[in-house]
Every structure is written in structure tokens, then in C-alpha cells.
Scaffold this motif. Sequence first.
Motif, PDB file in Angstrom:
ATOM      1  N   LEU A  65      53.071 -20.678  34.592  1.00  0.00           N
ATOM      2  CA  LEU A  65      54.252 -20.150  33.897  1.00  0.00           C
ATOM      3  C   LEU A  65      55.504 -20.222  34.763  1.00  0.00           C
ATOM      4  CD1 LEU A  65      52.575 -17.068  32.199  1.00  0.00           C
ATOM      5  CD2 LEU A  65      52.827 -19.391  31.336  1.00  0.00           C
ATOM      6  N   GLU A  66      55.743 -21.422  35.281  1.00  0.00           N
ATOM      7  CA  GLU A  66      56.973 -21.707  36.014  1.00  0.00           C
ATOM      8  C   GLU A  66      57.733 -22.783  35.258  1.00  0.00           C
ATOM      9  OE1 GLU A  66      58.050 -20.108  38.552  1.00  0.00           O
ATOM     10  OE2 GLU A  66      56.264 -18.916  39.030  1.00  0.00           O
ATOM     11  N   PRO A  67      59.054 -22.697  35.239  1.00  0.00           N
ATOM     12  CA  PRO A  67      59.837 -23.653  34.421  1.00  0.00           C
ATOM     13  C   PRO A  67      59.526 -25.116  34.706  1.00  0.00           C
ATOM     14  CG  PRO A  67      61.233 -21.869  35.190  1.00  0.00           C
ATOM     15  CD  PRO A  67      59.909 -21.689  35.879  1.00  0.00           C
ATOM     16  N   LEU A  70      55.970 -25.915  33.426  1.00  0.00           N
ATOM     17  CA  LEU A  70      55.963 -25.961  31.967  1.00  0.00           C
ATOM     18  C   LEU A  70      56.627 -27.242  31.460  1.00  0.00           C
ATOM     19  CD1 LEU A  70      56.780 -22.245  31.043  1.00  0.00           C
ATOM     20  CD2 LEU A  70      54.614 -23.455  30.757  1.00  0.00           C
ATOM     21  N   GLU A  71      57.626 -27.690  32.184  1.00  0.00           N
ATOM     22  CA  GLU A  71      58.285 -28.943  31.806  1.00  0.00           C
ATOM     23  C   GLU A  71      57.329 -30.124  31.950  1.00  0.00           C
ATOM     24  OE1 GLU A  71      62.221 -31.604  33.045  1.00  0.00           O
ATOM     25  OE2 GLU A  71      61.870 -29.640  33.949  1.00  0.00           O
ATOM     26  N   ASP A  77      52.159 -33.193  27.031  1.00  0.00           N
ATOM     27  CA  ASP A  77      51.949 -33.003  25.593  1.00  0.00           C
ATOM     28  C   ASP A  77      52.649 -34.093  24.793  1.00  0.00           C
ATOM     29  OD1 ASP A  77      51.069 -31.447  23.269  1.00  0.00           O
ATOM     30  OD2 ASP A  77      53.193 -31.015  23.003  1.00  0.00           O
ATOM     31  N   ASP A  78      53.875 -34.412  25.187  1.00  0.00           N
ATOM     32  CA  ASP A  78      54.607 -35.482  24.498  1.00  0.00           C
ATOM     33  C   ASP A  78      53.898 -36.823  24.659  1.00  0.00           C
ATOM     34  OD1 ASP A  78      56.495 -33.638  23.747  1.00  0.00           O
ATOM     35  OD2 ASP A  78      57.866 -34.101  25.402  1.00  0.00           O
TER      36      ASP A  78
END
Length: 657
Positions: A65-67, A70-71, A77-78
Motif C-alpha cells: 500500500l505504497e503509491p 500500487l502504480e 493489471d493493465d
Amino acid sequence: MYLPRDGEEDLEEQYTPIGSPAKAERRFVQGHFTANDSLVFSISRKSAEVPYASVLVVSNTETLLEPDILEEISKVDDAVQALTVTQDNGTQIPYSEVVYFSSLSRQLEFEATSMTVVPLFHLAYLLIILFAIVSCYRCDCVQNKMWVAVFGVISTALAVVLGFIMISAWQKTSLTGSISKRMSDVYSKVAVSITVTTVTNVLAFYTGIMTSFRSVQYFCIYTGTALLFCYFYSITCFGACMALDGKREGVCLRWLKKPETPNQECSSLKKSCCLPGSSLQDEYEADIHPVNLFFRDSFGPFLTSTKAKICVVFPYVSYIITSLYGRFQVQEGSDLRNLASDDSYITPYFNVEEEHFYTYGPRVMVIITEVHDYWDKDARQKLEKCLADFENNEYVDENLTEFWLREYVKYMENLRQHINDKTAFLSNIPTFLMEFPLFAYDINITSSQEIICSRAFVQTMGISSSTSRKLMLLQFRDTAEKCEVPLMVYNSAFIYFDQFSAIVENTVRNVIVASAAMFIVSLLLIPHPLCSLWVTFAIASVIVGVTGFMAFWNVNLDSISMINLVICIGFSFDFSAHISYAFVSSSEPSVNRKAIEALYLLGYPVLQSAISTIIGVCVLSAAKAYIFRTFFKIMFLVMVFGAAHGLIFIPVFLTFF
């Protein structure tokens, strides 16, 4: 030539119990619940494995849960959603450090596993042939039996065992006798024991047809039938080979004993084919192998001494105690990663899943299987009581239950509708499902607004071991059965979980039935009831030992090891039956002399068959797949324990009675 080669092997069909409760539960789910994956995909709502893939992302830091992390996950995912099939030009989508698994992975990797051991089989054949040559070679060319032994190897695995016994009996006949007389002597000595062991082996395998696992059934049908062919092949074609070799021996003797002139030397052909390695013997009598002499003159007398018998009893008691302890440590059921090779890409996937996601198991459907008055307060309370029983289970996280009715009650209360009114209850369901479309998959409602069945979901936890999975499944089904509302529990994983409760039952039944068949056959063909009891005792003793030591060698009790335990029954009978039959057939006056003669006659063939089998399977210890390593481990245990019973324990115990 006409065997199908391109057909796929259904893992579920092969390695899950036939007629298991989970399969009936799946048919109910498939008949009453539908889903549209193009709108909303929910794997927990699927009744069976469907085409999908899962990706597990593991961070090197303490949290995901770090920016920036998550990026990265968003990029993964993309990328996954943008995947396309490989083009004709060979373009492929590269994977990052991500473990992956698809619904086809287990099937494809299992099919690829068998090809990893093909080179090992070639080595096994070579080693067995070399062993046959060495163990049956004689420096005396007249009595050399290496080519006969090679022929025995070629006539498949059981023919090796039978061939050693027949060769051993042939060696004890006189070279000067007629071929028919020598063949008669051989068959009179070994035909009964060969027939007994073949019949019992075939029966042992055919009893495996009763099991609930297709893989075990097919293996037992194939192997039992193959042994029948091996038996007829050994007593006909292999016997003919020995007769031809006997004629060669006769010709050699005539060449060597009657040269054309007194001082004429043998021709080069006669020298290479017939001349003994040392000097020409005056008389050729029965050949006695040095190992036979060892059993008669050294090992037998030592084993039948009082001190040795006492020394045998104590190790045997220790063996039984250790085996019984190990038996209660054996894990039940198969690990799905064991169906693939060690270097398969699905192995790290399961490892990551086990390491980071072991807390939670599958989401289990709790299905109300009949029409229920959901609008009636008392009926809802009965249903809630049943759900509470599930939520109070030690294997359930009570905070993660998902039930459409609970959400619908809140929905109706927010609208200030009368939840206990049937008309209001049914009329508001369509608008509720528009706001919560996922629940549409959980309610089977007819056009006449009648709810035929519906389902809730409970989240399992703490079921990483096979024992906990079995207990969870049994407790869930028991809870569903005790509920006043007709309930059913199901998850697609239950198809595989059912093996945990079925494997022990199937194994015990097979062992009992096969052992009973062994006792009956031995009672009919071995002329001594007490001897038959000792043979049956040896079978049980070896099975206990093999099962117990499986735990110490990290082998689970599953359908794969069950196949090997069926083999164990046949082999353990072979070792003890040969020695026992020779013991009761002996004309020696004392029990000690009977035991010595039994070891003298059949000790070496029993030792040969054990060593040759170990050599044949030892190459599988280097296999990259659990299935083949398991075969090696259990066969090694069977051979060691079986030979120990046949050559040490049974001869000693027979003298006690």
C-alpha cells in the motif's frame, strides 16, 4: 499401433473419487445457477474450473500500500488486460517478475511430466540387463546362463522374477540328463510357486478395480492383465529358451569329451562357445552358485542359531513400533503441485500462494436447495441460525460471509418496505438486483416470482493442510445436514477435497480384500494352513512398514501411493510365499534344517528379484516429478522390507511354530 496418442488425460477423472458427493453437488449448482462472465466475473460463483488466469504480486517491502508500488501493480493489471494471443510473426507479451497460473496449467504440466522420465527408462533397461548378465554369468562357458537371463529381462518385469527362479532350478539339474528330464525337474520344483505368486499378484491388482479412483483402476487392470501374459510367456517361451540352451550344453559336452583324435585341440569355434574358463571338468553335475552355498553353509546356520533368532526378534519389534508411529504421521491426499515437474512454472505460483495467502481458503457456497419462505420472519430466523452455525465453525471467518438476503433486508428497511409481506418482498427484488447485479447469480427466481433456490457464501480459513481440509469438509456437510432448512455446501475445490476422506477408506478396503484373497489362494496351493497364515502375516507386516516409513520419506497417502501399495501386496506375498513353500515342502527332519534348505533353494532368486527391481526403479530417484520419485521410494521400501521378511523374519518365525 492403434493406441490413441493425442487424447488429453482428464486429471479430475483420473485422480478424484468416482461418485463423490462433490460431483453431485456440482450438478445441482450447474442446474440451478447461471452466470454471465462478460458482465461480472466471480470465480467463487463458478461451479467448475473455467478459463481464467490469476497473478500473485509479492512486494519486497513490508506493504503493497505504497503509491509507487500500487502504480506498478496497476501497470501489471493493465498489461494483463491487454494481453493478446501470439501472432504469426512470433510476437509475445513479456512477463515481469510475476508468478502466473491458468486454468489449463495443471493439465498441460501433468501431461508434460511423463516425458521427463523417458531417458531414465533407457538407463533402467541397461542396468537391469547388466545385472542379469552379471548375476547369471559363469566362467564356465558350458554352464553360462547370461543369454538366458537377458532373454528373461526382455520378457518384461515379472518374467525377470520368474526367470531367476527357473534359472536357479535349472542350474541344479544335471547336465548329463535328458532335456525332457531336466525340464521336468525344473517345472516340478518351481511351477507351483510361480503359479501361486502369479495368481496372487493378479488378484492383488484386480482387487484394485474396486477403488473409487480411475487412475488406480486403469493401472490395476493393465498390470494384472500384463502379469497374466508374463506368466504364460514365462512357462512356455522362456522354458523353451532354457530347453534350447540345454541342447547347447549337451552339444558342448560332446565336443569337449570326444575330440576326433586324442591329442587334437578344440577348434576356435568350440573354444569360444563351449570351452570352460579354467580346465575341462571330468563330470558335469548340478551347478551350485556361490551365493547358494553362502545361504546354505553360512547365512542359514547363523540365522537358525538361538542367539541370532533372539537378535532377529528385537529389530522386528522395533520395526513394527516405528512403522505404527509413522503411520499416524502420514499426510493424506495429494498436493496439486505434485502433478507437475519440479521445474514447472506452476510450482512457484503455489509456493507464493502458500507463503502469502495461506490464511484463507476457498469461498464455500451454502445453498438453500428447496423453495423457502424468505419473507417469513420465522423462516428467516431458521436460516440465520444455520448460517450462524457455519460462522461459528473454527474454519470460517464470520466477518466475511456474503448473503444476498441480509443485504436485501437492509435494502428493504432503507426503503421502509414491509420485509415480512410476500408481495412487497418479491416485487422489490428486480430493483434490488439492478443495484447489486452480482446477487443476480445467487437467486434462482422463476417468471412467476418463486424462488426455487438461492445461496450464500462463507469464507474458509486455516485449511492449508490435508487434515484440516478433510475436517472442514466433513464438518460443513454435517452442519448442512443438521439444519432445519435443506442446505448443501459446495465449492469446485471439493471435487479434489473428497479424496481426503476417500483415500483411507479405499486403501484399507483394497488391502483387506487383497490380503484375504492372498490367504485363500495360499491356503489352496501351499500345503500347510499355518504357512498360509504366515504369508498373510508377512503381507500385513510389509504394508504396515511401507505405510509407516512413507511419513519419514515425505510421501503422502494419495491415489499415486495407493497404486504402489497395491503392488506392495503382490511383492510382499512373493518373497514370503517362495520361502514358505520351500520350507513346508522340505523333507529335512528339523525346522532349522528346513529353513536352511529353503534359503539354499530360493534365497538367491529372491535376492536377485529384489535387487533387480531396485536397480530398475533407482533411476526414478533422479526424476524431476513427485509421481515418479514416489514410485521409486515405495518400491524401494517394498523390496527392502519384503526381502528382509523373506530372507530373515519369515525363516526365523517359521522355526518357532
